[in-house]
Design a protein around this motif. Structure first.
Motif, short mmCIF file in Angstrom:
data_model
loop_
_atom_site.label_atom_id
_atom_site.label_comp_id
_atom_site.label_asym_id
_atom_site.label_seq_id
_atom_site.Cartn_x
_atom_site.Cartn_y
_atom_site.Cartn_z
N GLY A 167 9.04 -9.10 5.00
CA GLY A 167 9.95 -8.33 4.14
C GLY A 167 9.45 -8.21 2.70
N SER A 168 8.40 -9.00 2.33
CA SER A 168 7.97 -8.99 0.94
C SER A 168 7.08 -7.79 0.60
N LEU A 169 6.37 -7.26 1.58
CA LEU A 169 5.52 -6.08 1.33
C LEU A 169 5.85 -5.05 2.42
N PRO A 170 7.00 -4.40 2.28
CA PRO A 170 7.61 -3.68 3.41
C PRO A 170 6.80 -2.49 3.94
N THR A 171 6.12 -1.78 3.04
CA THR A 171 5.39 -0.60 3.55
C THR A 171 4.27 -1.04 4.48
N SER A 172 3.52 -2.05 4.07
CA SER A 172 2.41 -2.53 4.92
C SER A 172 2.94 -3.09 6.24
N GLU A 173 4.07 -3.78 6.16
CA GLU A 173 4.64 -4.36 7.38
C GLU A 173 5.06 -3.24 8.35
N ARG A 174 5.64 -2.16 7.79
CA ARG A 174 6.05 -1.04 8.65
C ARG A 174 4.80 -0.33 9.22
N LEU A 175 3.81 -0.08 8.35
CA LEU A 175 2.61 0.62 8.83
C LEU A 175 1.93 -0.15 9.95
N VAL A 220 0.84 -1.20 0.00
CA VAL A 220 0.00 0.00 0.00
C VAL A 220 0.87 1.26 0.00
N ASP A 221 0.23 2.38 -0.31
CA ASP A 221 0.90 3.68 -0.31
C ASP A 221 1.21 4.06 1.15
N PRO A 222 2.41 4.53 1.43
CA PRO A 222 2.77 4.81 2.82
C PRO A 222 1.99 5.99 3.42
N ASP A 223 1.41 6.83 2.56
CA ASP A 223 0.74 8.03 3.09
C ASP A 223 -0.77 7.90 3.15
N ASP A 224 -1.39 7.34 2.07
CA ASP A 224 -2.86 7.26 2.16
C ASP A 224 -3.34 5.85 2.49
N PHE A 225 -2.42 4.89 2.63
CA PHE A 225 -2.72 3.53 3.09
C PHE A 225 -3.51 2.69 2.09
N ASN A 226 -3.77 3.23 0.89
CA ASN A 226 -4.53 2.46 -0.10
C ASN A 226 -3.58 1.75 -1.07
#
Ligand SMILES: Cc1ncc(COP(=O)(O)O)c(C=O)c1O
Length: 386
Positions: A347-355, A115-121
């Motif tokens: 580690g495969s979908l890093p933005t979602s994992e961080r969010l 997902v996008d790190p800012d709007d989460f979509n």
């Protein structure tokens, strides 16, 4: 000031205040329920069609098909579109479980997208990568994109439609959280081929149990979903023409929603005002929800990002101050036990994992007072001095 003087201010704030909402509309809601008790058409009563017509007028969608939950709304779309074994459906990994569960229930494979790190979509670059990868791999047939409007903010349907058209895919909205939102003049319900929403009580437009609906302009799709929600019936009651579901919307729930609908636009406006007040109090100190040009949120949640190592401490301190918080979602779908064999692992979908480590949602509902918003904001500011 003595503790006694502070006491009322420290009463816990409601994360979502369904009791206040009921008290505000009590006479209309009680009368609506009483009418159903009196006519006793608890299944397929006149309120169901009346609600569908009212929601069609509210949203601008040609057809609204009420049903038993947001999950069943998604299921009805997938079944009516003929999705099944061997098909790939692209879904964001940072979402509620239903988005991934429904393709699996009908034998299809959800392909998790970051997902996008800012709007989460859903992230458009990662989406194209995943579509190409499925095509190259060759075992599944890419069929559709199921975009979630996370926390109430519609995804970018114009860009998503462009991707869908270029790859010959269908585009559907999981708008369980975003009914009441819009992109410019176009309301949620009209932003793509078929839109599922949820009337779960805590959703922006909630009933007093489970409920949901699908919005579409497509006559054939609407007719098929009407059949599917009633066991696959044809023209006559016991003429079953397809395998279906028992996925009807209860008459009492439709009556409650009809009583609440005249207040809904005002409630969405009040949610927007709450969001603006939080923005004013917190922006510059921590990342507040982004505003995207022309897109308006239904504000199912007001979700900020905080450093992951501080999050549980923040939640604990806010709780002490009578401010409840929630984490949506502490784990993305591709790491969940039931789905992890389908994804690429940590580690495969890093933005979602961080969010999933950073997000925290603050109380959000139309009945929050200025004092409650200020109490929440100042408790947050305590962690982020200017
Ligand atoms: C994004 C999303 N999709 C689907 C659903 C499912 O809705 P319901 O609980 O009405 O089945 C929800 C509800 O929590 C949701 O948030």
């Amino acid at each position: 000031m003595s503790n006694a003087a502070l006491a009322p201010e420290q009463d816990p704030i409601a994360f979502v205040d369904l009791k206040a909402q009921y008290q505000a509309y009590r006479p209309e809601i009680d009368a609506a329920i009483q009418t159903v008790l009196d006519h006793a058409q608890f299944i397929n009563g006149p309120e169901v069609a009346a609600l569908e017509n009212a929601l069609s007028a509210f949203s601008g969608a040609k057809h609204v098909v009420g049903c038993s939950s947001g999950t069943d709304a998604l299921l009805m779309i997938m079944m009516a579109e003929g999705i099944g074994r061997g098909d790939a459906v692209f879904v964001p990994t940072f979402t509620f479980t239903a988005t991934a569960e429904v393709p699996l229930l009908i034998g299809a494979t959800p392909i998790f997208v970051d997902v996008d790190p800012d709007d989460f979509n859903i992230d458009l670059t990662d989406l194209e990568k995943k579509i190409e990868a499925v095509r190259t791999e060759g075992t599944l047939v890419p069929r559709g994109i199921l975009a979630t409007d996370l926390f109430g903010l519609p995804a970018d349907y114009a860009l998503l439609q462009d991707i869908a058209d270029r790859h010959d895919l269908m585009l559907w909205a999981d708008a369980a959280q975003s009914f009441g939102g819009a992109i410019g003049p176009q309301k949620v319900g009209t932003l793509c081929r078929a839109t599922a929403t949820s009337f779960f009580p805590a959703k922006p437009f909630g009933c007093y149990g489970d409920g949901g609906a699908v919005f579409t302009d497509d006559d054939e799709l609407a007719a098929t979903m009407r059949s599917i929600r009633a066991h696959g019936k044809g023209g006559a009651k016991y003429d079953i023409v397809r395998v279906g579901l028992n996925a009807r919307l209860d008459t009492i729930q439709a009556a409650i929603l009809l009583a609440k609908l005249p207040h809904f636009a005002d409630e969405v406006e009040r949610r927007e005002k709450v969001a603006q007040a939080y923005d004013k109090a917190l922006s510059g100190l921590l990342p507040t929800p982004v505003r995207r040009q022309g897109r308006s949120s239904a504000w199912a949640q007001y979700t900020v990002k905080v450093p992951s190592e501080k999050r549980s401490d923040i939640a604990a301190k806010l709780k002490e101050a009578g401010v409840p918080t929630a984490v949506y979602y502490p784990m993305p779908m591709h790491l969940q036990t039931a789905y992890k064999d389908l994804g690429g692992g940590p580690g495969s979908l890093p933005t979602s994992e961080r969010l999933s480590q950073e997000v925290i949602s603050l109380p959000m509902h139309p009945f929050l007072t200025e004092a409650q918003i200020e109490r929440t904001s100042s408790a947050m500011r305590g962690f982020f001095p200017a």
